[in-house]
Scaffold this active site. Structure first.
Site, short mmCIF file in Angstrom:
data_model
loop_
_atom_site.label_atom_id
_atom_site.label_comp_id
_atom_site.label_asym_id
_atom_site.label_seq_id
_atom_site.Cartn_x
_atom_site.Cartn_y
_atom_site.Cartn_z
N ASP A 190 -17.17 -6.50 19.78
CA ASP A 190 -17.46 -5.90 20.71
C ASP A 190 -18.80 -5.60 21.07
O ASP A 190 -19.61 -5.45 20.22
CB ASP A 190 -16.59 -4.91 19.96
CG ASP A 190 -16.77 -4.34 19.01
OD1 ASP A 190 -17.88 -4.48 18.92
OD2 ASP A 190 -15.86 -3.11 18.68
N ASN A 206 -8.10 5.72 13.52
CA ASN A 206 -7.01 5.89 13.82
C ASN A 206 -6.56 3.93 14.01
O ASN A 206 -5.70 4.17 14.70
CB ASN A 206 -7.52 5.45 15.74
CG ASN A 206 -8.67 4.69 16.09
OD1 ASN A 206 -8.90 3.93 15.59
ND2 ASN A 206 -8.59 5.40 17.77
N HIS A 256 -7.90 1.56 14.54
CA HIS A 256 -8.10 0.38 15.09
C HIS A 256 -9.57 -0.55 14.75
O HIS A 256 -10.31 -0.23 14.08
CB HIS A 256 -9.41 0.76 16.65
CG HIS A 256 -10.90 1.49 16.44
ND1 HIS A 256 -11.23 2.53 17.29
CD2 HIS A 256 -11.70 1.08 15.30
CE1 HIS A 256 -12.52 2.25 16.77
NE2 HIS A 256 -12.84 1.74 15.68
N GLU A 312 -7.90 0.07 20.40
CA GLU A 312 -7.21 1.40 20.21
C GLU A 312 -6.37 1.21 19.55
O GLU A 312 -5.48 0.16 20.83
CB GLU A 312 -7.96 2.49 21.95
CG GLU A 312 -9.61 2.40 21.20
CD GLU A 312 -9.85 3.02 20.51
OE1 GLU A 312 -9.64 3.30 19.24
OE2 GLU A 312 -11.31 3.70 20.84
P1 PGA Z 1 -17.59 2.30 10.93
O1 PGA Z 1 -16.37 1.93 11.88
O2 PGA Z 1 -17.53 1.48 9.75
O3 PGA Z 1 -19.13 3.21 11.41
O4 PGA Z 1 -16.24 3.88 10.40
C1 PGA Z 1 -15.27 0.97 11.93
C2 PGA Z 1 -15.17 0.74 13.36
O5 PGA Z 1 -14.82 2.10 13.77
O6 PGA Z 1 -14.38 0.12 13.73
#
Ligand code: PGA
Length: 248
Positions: A67, A136, A138, A143
Protein backbone atom coordinates in the site's frame (compact mmCIF):
# COMPACT_ATOMS: atom_id res chain seq x y z
CA UNK A 1 -3.09 -22.11 9.79
CA UNK A 2 0.27 -22.25 11.44
CA UNK A 3 0.65 -20.15 14.58
CA UNK A 4 4.08 -19.59 16.04
CA UNK A 5 4.20 -17.79 19.39
CA UNK A 6 7.53 -16.32 20.47
CA UNK A 7 8.77 -14.48 23.56
CA UNK A 8 10.49 -11.52 21.99
CA UNK A 9 10.27 -9.18 19.05
CA UNK A 10 13.72 -10.31 18.01
CA UNK A 11 12.49 -13.89 17.74
CA UNK A 12 9.54 -12.79 15.61
CA UNK A 13 11.88 -10.91 13.31
CA UNK A 14 14.32 -13.80 13.01
CA UNK A 15 11.61 -16.40 12.44
CA UNK A 16 10.04 -14.25 9.73
CA UNK A 17 13.46 -13.63 8.14
CA UNK A 18 14.05 -17.39 8.03
CA UNK A 19 10.75 -17.81 6.15
CA UNK A 20 11.79 -15.14 3.62
CA UNK A 21 15.32 -16.54 3.28
CA UNK A 22 13.93 -20.03 2.69
CA UNK A 23 11.72 -18.66 -0.08
CA UNK A 24 14.69 -16.90 -1.72
CA UNK A 25 17.01 -19.88 -1.35
CA UNK A 26 14.54 -22.24 -2.99
CA UNK A 27 13.56 -19.70 -5.65
CA UNK A 28 16.14 -16.94 -6.22
CA UNK A 29 13.75 -15.01 -8.46
CA UNK A 30 10.91 -15.17 -5.96
CA UNK A 31 8.22 -12.47 -5.92
CA UNK A 32 7.77 -11.00 -2.44
CA UNK A 33 4.82 -9.01 -1.18
CA UNK A 34 6.06 -6.53 1.41
CA UNK A 35 4.49 -4.55 4.24
CA UNK A 36 5.36 -1.32 6.02
CA UNK A 37 4.69 -0.21 9.60
CA UNK A 38 6.65 -0.71 12.81
CA UNK A 39 6.19 -4.48 12.97
CA UNK A 40 8.28 -5.61 9.97
CA UNK A 41 11.22 -3.30 10.79
CA UNK A 42 13.03 -6.06 12.71
CA UNK A 43 12.45 -8.47 9.83
CA UNK A 44 14.01 -6.00 7.40
CA UNK A 45 16.97 -5.42 9.74
CA UNK A 46 17.53 -9.16 9.91
CA UNK A 47 17.28 -9.55 6.12
CA UNK A 48 19.87 -6.78 5.71
CA UNK A 49 22.13 -8.59 8.19
CA UNK A 50 21.67 -11.87 6.31
CA UNK A 51 22.48 -10.10 3.04
CA UNK A 52 25.68 -8.59 4.47
CA UNK A 53 26.88 -11.50 6.61
CA UNK A 54 25.53 -14.53 4.81
CA UNK A 55 25.20 -13.36 1.22
CA UNK A 56 21.39 -13.56 1.05
CA UNK A 57 20.87 -12.55 -2.56
CA UNK A 58 18.12 -10.21 -3.75
CA UNK A 59 19.50 -9.69 -7.27
CA UNK A 60 16.69 -11.58 -8.99
CA UNK A 61 13.92 -10.82 -6.50
CA UNK A 62 10.83 -8.81 -7.41
CA UNK A 63 8.80 -7.03 -4.73
CA UNK A 64 5.29 -5.63 -4.59
CA UNK A 65 4.36 -3.48 -1.64
CA UNK A 66 0.91 -3.64 -0.14
CA UNK A 67 0.00 0.00 0.00
CA UNK A 68 0.80 3.70 -0.18
CA UNK A 69 -0.81 6.88 1.09
CA UNK A 70 -2.67 8.94 -1.48
CA UNK A 71 -1.09 12.36 -1.89
CA UNK A 72 2.42 11.62 -0.63
CA UNK A 73 5.27 11.77 -3.09
CA UNK A 74 7.95 9.09 -3.01
CA UNK A 75 10.40 11.45 -1.34
CA UNK A 76 8.01 12.35 1.51
CA UNK A 77 9.53 10.89 4.72
CA UNK A 78 6.20 9.29 5.66
CA UNK A 79 5.54 7.74 2.27
CA UNK A 80 5.91 4.00 2.02
CA UNK A 81 8.24 4.48 -0.96
CA UNK A 82 10.60 6.32 1.36
CA UNK A 83 10.11 3.79 4.18
CA UNK A 84 10.98 0.83 1.99
CA UNK A 85 13.97 2.54 0.46
CA UNK A 86 15.38 3.57 3.86
CA UNK A 87 14.60 0.39 5.76
CA UNK A 88 15.37 -2.28 3.18
CA UNK A 89 15.98 -1.54 -0.47
CA UNK A 90 19.01 0.73 -0.22
CA UNK A 91 20.79 -1.86 1.96
CA UNK A 92 20.39 -4.93 -0.28
CA UNK A 93 21.20 -5.81 -3.89
CA UNK A 94 17.67 -5.62 -5.27
CA UNK A 95 17.34 -4.35 -8.85
CA UNK A 96 15.43 -1.05 -8.81
CA UNK A 97 13.21 -1.96 -11.81
CA UNK A 98 12.00 -5.00 -9.84
CA UNK A 99 10.53 -2.85 -7.06
CA UNK A 100 6.81 -2.09 -7.24
CA UNK A 101 5.00 0.13 -4.75
CA UNK A 102 1.51 1.53 -5.33
CA UNK A 103 1.56 5.12 -6.52
CA UNK A 104 0.10 7.76 -4.24
CA UNK A 105 0.40 10.47 -6.88
CA UNK A 106 -0.97 9.07 -10.12
CA UNK A 107 -3.63 11.11 -11.92
CA UNK A 108 -5.51 7.95 -12.87
CA UNK A 109 -5.94 5.63 -9.90
CA UNK A 110 -8.30 3.29 -11.66
CA UNK A 111 -5.82 2.62 -14.48
CA UNK A 112 -2.92 2.42 -12.06
CA UNK A 113 -4.62 -0.15 -9.82
CA UNK A 114 -5.52 -2.27 -12.82
CA UNK A 115 -1.92 -2.11 -14.05
CA UNK A 116 -0.59 -3.05 -10.58
CA UNK A 117 -2.73 -6.18 -10.50
CA UNK A 118 -1.63 -7.03 -14.04
CA UNK A 119 2.03 -6.57 -13.18
CA UNK A 120 1.71 -9.01 -10.26
CA UNK A 121 0.25 -11.61 -12.63
CA UNK A 122 2.87 -10.91 -15.34
CA UNK A 123 5.65 -11.37 -12.77
CA UNK A 124 4.28 -14.81 -11.93
CA UNK A 125 2.19 -13.97 -8.85
CA UNK A 126 3.36 -13.35 -5.29
CA UNK A 127 5.25 -16.27 -3.75
CA UNK A 128 5.35 -14.95 -0.21
CA UNK A 129 3.33 -12.08 1.21
CA UNK A 130 4.48 -10.41 4.44
CA UNK A 131 1.70 -8.78 6.47
CA UNK A 132 1.22 -6.77 9.63
CA UNK A 133 -2.22 -6.41 11.19
CA UNK A 134 -4.00 -3.28 12.38
CA UNK A 135 -5.62 -3.06 15.81
CA UNK A 136 -8.90 -3.17 13.90
CA UNK A 137 -7.92 -6.30 11.96
CA UNK A 138 -6.92 -4.56 8.75
CA UNK A 139 -4.33 -6.09 6.43
CA UNK A 140 -2.71 -3.67 4.04
CA UNK A 141 -5.15 -0.77 4.26
CA UNK A 142 -8.15 -3.05 3.85
CA UNK A 143 -10.20 -1.55 6.62
CA UNK A 144 -13.18 -3.34 8.25
CA UNK A 145 -15.97 -3.72 5.73
CA UNK A 146 -13.57 -4.33 2.83
CA UNK A 147 -14.78 -6.88 0.34
CA UNK A 148 -13.04 -10.19 0.91
CA UNK A 149 -12.60 -10.47 -2.87
CA UNK A 150 -11.25 -6.93 -3.35
CA UNK A 151 -8.31 -6.10 -5.61
CA UNK A 152 -5.95 -3.10 -5.59
CA UNK A 153 -7.93 0.13 -5.20
CA UNK A 154 -8.30 3.33 -3.18
CA UNK A 155 -9.62 2.96 0.36
CA UNK A 156 -10.72 5.58 2.85
CA UNK A 157 -8.77 5.20 6.08
CA UNK A 158 -10.74 4.88 9.30
CA UNK A 159 -10.30 7.52 12.00
CA UNK A 160 -8.72 4.84 14.20
CA UNK A 161 -6.09 3.99 11.59
CA UNK A 162 -5.33 7.66 10.99
CA UNK A 163 -4.98 8.17 14.75
CA UNK A 164 -2.71 5.11 15.08
CA UNK A 165 -0.48 6.44 12.32
CA UNK A 166 -0.61 10.08 13.46
CA UNK A 167 2.48 9.40 15.58
CA UNK A 168 4.54 9.59 12.39
CA UNK A 169 3.10 12.94 11.24
CA UNK A 170 3.29 16.47 12.63
CA UNK A 171 -0.41 16.54 13.39
CA UNK A 172 -3.58 14.55 12.73
CA UNK A 173 -4.40 17.00 9.92
CA UNK A 174 -1.31 15.85 8.02
CA UNK A 175 -2.32 12.18 8.04
CA UNK A 176 -3.65 11.25 4.60
CA UNK A 177 -7.32 10.28 4.40
CA UNK A 178 -6.94 7.77 1.58
CA UNK A 179 -4.57 5.03 0.56
CA UNK A 180 -4.05 2.75 -2.41
CA UNK A 181 -3.92 -0.82 -1.21
CA UNK A 182 -3.78 -4.30 -2.60
CA UNK A 183 -7.12 -5.94 -1.92
CA UNK A 184 -7.90 -8.90 0.28
CA UNK A 185 -8.44 -10.90 -2.92
CA UNK A 186 -4.94 -9.87 -4.06
CA UNK A 187 -3.45 -11.02 -0.76
CA UNK A 188 -5.32 -14.33 -0.84
CA UNK A 189 -3.77 -15.10 -4.23
CA UNK A 190 -0.24 -15.09 -2.76
CA UNK A 191 1.12 -18.64 -2.54
CA UNK A 192 2.19 -18.19 1.07
CA UNK A 193 1.39 -15.55 3.66
CA UNK A 194 3.24 -14.69 6.85
CA UNK A 195 1.59 -12.29 9.29
CA UNK A 196 3.55 -10.65 12.10
CA UNK A 197 2.03 -9.13 15.20
CA UNK A 198 3.41 -7.91 18.47
CA UNK A 199 1.95 -6.36 21.61
CA UNK A 200 -1.31 -6.30 23.48
CA UNK A 201 -2.81 -3.71 21.14
CA UNK A 202 -3.01 -6.45 18.50
CA UNK A 203 -4.40 -9.21 20.75
CA UNK A 204 -8.08 -8.60 19.92
CA UNK A 205 -7.43 -8.41 16.17
CA UNK A 206 -5.34 -11.58 16.35
CA UNK A 207 -8.00 -13.60 18.19
CA UNK A 208 -10.79 -12.23 15.98
CA UNK A 209 -8.86 -13.14 12.86
CA UNK A 210 -7.93 -16.64 13.99
CA UNK A 211 -10.84 -17.79 16.14
CA UNK A 212 -13.66 -15.53 15.02
CA UNK A 213 -15.87 -15.97 11.98
CA UNK A 214 -14.55 -15.08 8.53
CA UNK A 215 -15.96 -11.60 8.21
CA UNK A 216 -15.18 -8.39 6.40
CA UNK A 217 -15.46 -6.74 9.83
CA UNK A 218 -12.10 -8.34 10.57
CA UNK A 219 -10.30 -8.32 7.22
CA UNK A 220 -7.44 -10.56 8.46
CA UNK A 221 -10.00 -13.30 9.16
CA UNK A 222 -10.00 -13.88 5.39
CA UNK A 223 -6.64 -15.59 5.93
CA UNK A 224 -8.59 -18.53 7.37
CA UNK A 225 -9.39 -19.26 3.72
CA UNK A 226 -5.70 -19.40 2.79
CA UNK A 227 -3.94 -22.77 2.52
CA UNK A 228 -0.51 -21.57 3.63
CA UNK A 229 -0.85 -18.78 6.16
CA UNK A 230 1.52 -18.51 9.11
CA UNK A 231 1.20 -16.15 12.07
CA UNK A 232 4.39 -15.24 13.91
CA UNK A 233 3.33 -13.37 17.05
CA UNK A 234 4.54 -12.63 20.53
CA UNK A 235 2.92 -13.70 23.82
CA UNK A 236 1.15 -10.35 24.25
CA UNK A 237 -0.43 -10.48 20.78
CA UNK A 238 -1.39 -14.12 21.49
CA UNK A 239 -2.80 -13.38 24.93
CA UNK A 240 -6.48 -13.65 23.93
CA UNK A 241 -6.21 -16.92 22.00
CA UNK A 242 -8.15 -19.77 23.58
CA UNK A 243 -7.00 -22.97 21.87
CA UNK A 244 -4.11 -24.78 23.54
CA UNK A 245 -2.74 -26.27 20.36
CA UNK A 246 -0.63 -23.35 19.19
CA UNK A 247 3.12 -23.77 18.89
CA UNK A 248 5.19 -21.91 21.49
P1 PGA B 1 2.20 -1.48 12.73
O1 PGA B 1 1.05 -1.40 11.66
O2 PGA B 1 3.14 -2.56 12.26
O3 PGA B 1 2.85 -0.13 12.71
O4 PGA B 1 1.57 -1.82 14.04
C1 PGA B 1 0.44 -2.56 11.22
C2 PGA B 1 -0.76 -2.22 10.34
O5 PGA B 1 -1.44 -1.22 10.62
O6 PGA B 1 -1.02 -2.98 9.41
Amino acid sequence: MEILITDTYEEISKAAARVVAKALNSKPDAVLGLATGSTPLGLYRELIRMHKDEGLDFSQVTTFNLDEYVGLRGDHPQSYHYFMHENLFKHVNIARPNIYIPSGTTDNYEAFCKWYEQRIVECGGIDLQVLGIGGNGHIGFNEPGSSLGSLTRIKTLTKGTRKANARFFKSMRDVPKYAVTMGIGTILKARKVVLLATGESKAQAVVDSLEGPVSSMCPASALQLHRFATYVIDQAAASKLTLDTYEH
